[in-house]
Design an enzyme around this catalytic site. Structure first.
Site, short mmCIF file in Angstrom:
data_model
loop_
_atom_site.label_atom_id
_atom_site.label_comp_id
_atom_site.label_asym_id
_atom_site.label_seq_id
_atom_site.Cartn_x
_atom_site.Cartn_y
_atom_site.Cartn_z
N ALA A 59 0.97 -1.24 0.07
CA ALA A 59 0.04 -0.01 0.04
C ALA A 59 0.92 1.31 -0.08
O ALA A 59 2.19 1.17 0.30
CB ALA A 59 -0.83 -0.02 1.18
N GLY A 102 0.45 -5.02 0.68
CA GLY A 102 -0.95 -5.10 -0.14
C GLY A 102 -0.78 -5.78 -1.54
O GLY A 102 -1.86 -6.19 -2.10
N GLU A 105 -1.36 -9.39 -0.69
CA GLU A 105 -2.83 -9.46 -0.52
C GLU A 105 -3.63 -9.62 -1.66
O GLU A 105 -4.72 -10.19 -2.02
CB GLU A 105 -3.37 -8.34 0.59
CG GLU A 105 -2.72 -8.80 1.95
CD GLU A 105 -2.97 -7.42 2.88
OE1 GLU A 105 -3.75 -7.80 3.76
OE2 GLU A 105 -2.58 -6.34 2.70
N GLU A 125 3.66 -5.57 7.54
CA GLU A 125 2.80 -4.47 8.17
C GLU A 125 3.12 -4.40 9.63
O GLU A 125 3.08 -3.29 9.90
CB GLU A 125 1.22 -4.98 7.86
CG GLU A 125 0.87 -4.67 6.55
CD GLU A 125 0.98 -5.87 5.50
OE1 GLU A 125 0.38 -5.82 4.41
OE2 GLU A 125 1.45 -6.86 6.15
#
Length: 251
Positions: A59, A102, A105, A125
């Site tokens: 992200a 991310g 993911e 994270e």
């Protein structure tokens, strides 16, 4: 976005940020995937990243760093990504380079994932003072099991494409130059099948991850029966008996 022989190709294009996933990317990618889902000429979708360095390096931390709890909660931070769950057509991730946070993911949101030999995966994270927010704590354990999921999430260590394949995070590893040709080969094989039957198979597999075995088996049987309402079932079985290639027309 490019459409090629029944396959829609979505490319994350932020090479200056190693294809980091910000809110704009999320909105565009999810909306485009939904649009392709409603396009009868498209039978499968590929998601990849621009260049060879990164599929998506997580992200966008610059975008997230300024958020407080109220903004994250009321703005439903990262929830846009859940829109991919409603896409009925198969989504294939072609992972080139970093698939971190991310990005990893996003790989798990896809139905099939292949990777180049140089791809790496991680869930870092916790080192940023947060937990994964795009599904890793739920999808990873269902994909690789508790021990591997705990290892990846709690330590944040990076794993190679070979290890990712071994643990079941991805389905195959190919040389970098073969990544997109192989992704297209897989997607075209899917595209040759009956669109509603492919959607039923994907739906049954996803349902099986969420319900007890007995309910999953009942659901599969009902969906199997429903195939006999399709002309594609008649075409497919007739072609088999006549030793011909099937021509599917439904969907």
């Amino acid at each position: 976005m490019v459409t090629l022989e029944g396959v829609g190709i979505l490319t994350v294009t932020r090479p200056e940020a190693l294809n980091a996933l910000n809110s704009e990317v999320a909105q565009q990618l999810v909306e485009t995937a939904k649009g392709l889902d409603g396009d009868r000429s498209v039978r499968a979708i590929i998601i990849t990243g621009q260049g060879s360095k990164a599929f998506a390096a997580g992200a966008d931390i610059k975008e997230l760093a300024s958020q407080n709890y109220s903004q994250a909660y009321n703005g439903r931070l990262l929830e846009t990504w859940r829109g991919l769950d409603g896409v009925r057509k198969p989504i294939l991730a072609a992972v080139n380079g970093f698939a971190l946070g991310g990005g990893c993911e996003l790989v798990m949101m896809c139905d099939i994932a292949i990777a180049s030999e140089t791809a790496t995966f991680s869930q870092p994270e916790l080192s940023l003072g947060v937990i994964p927010g795009m599904g890793a704590t739920q999808r990873l354990i269902r994909t690789v099991g508790k021990a591997k999921a705990m290892d990846m999430i709690l330590t944040g260590r990076r794993i190679t494409a070979a290890e990712a394949e071994q643990m079941g995070l991805i389905s195959r590893v190919v040389p970098q130059e073969q990544l997109m040709p192989e992704a297209l080969k897989i997607s075209r094989a899917i595209a040759k099948c009956s669109a509603p039957v492919v959607a039923k198979a994907k739906d049954c597999i996803k349902r099986g991850l969420e319900v007890p075995l007995s309910e999953g088996l009942r659901y599969e049987m009902r969906e199997f029966w429903s195939c006999f309402a399709l002309q594609d079932q008649k075409n497919g079985m007739a072609a088999f008996l006549q030793k011909q290639n099937p021509v599917f027309t439904d969907g």
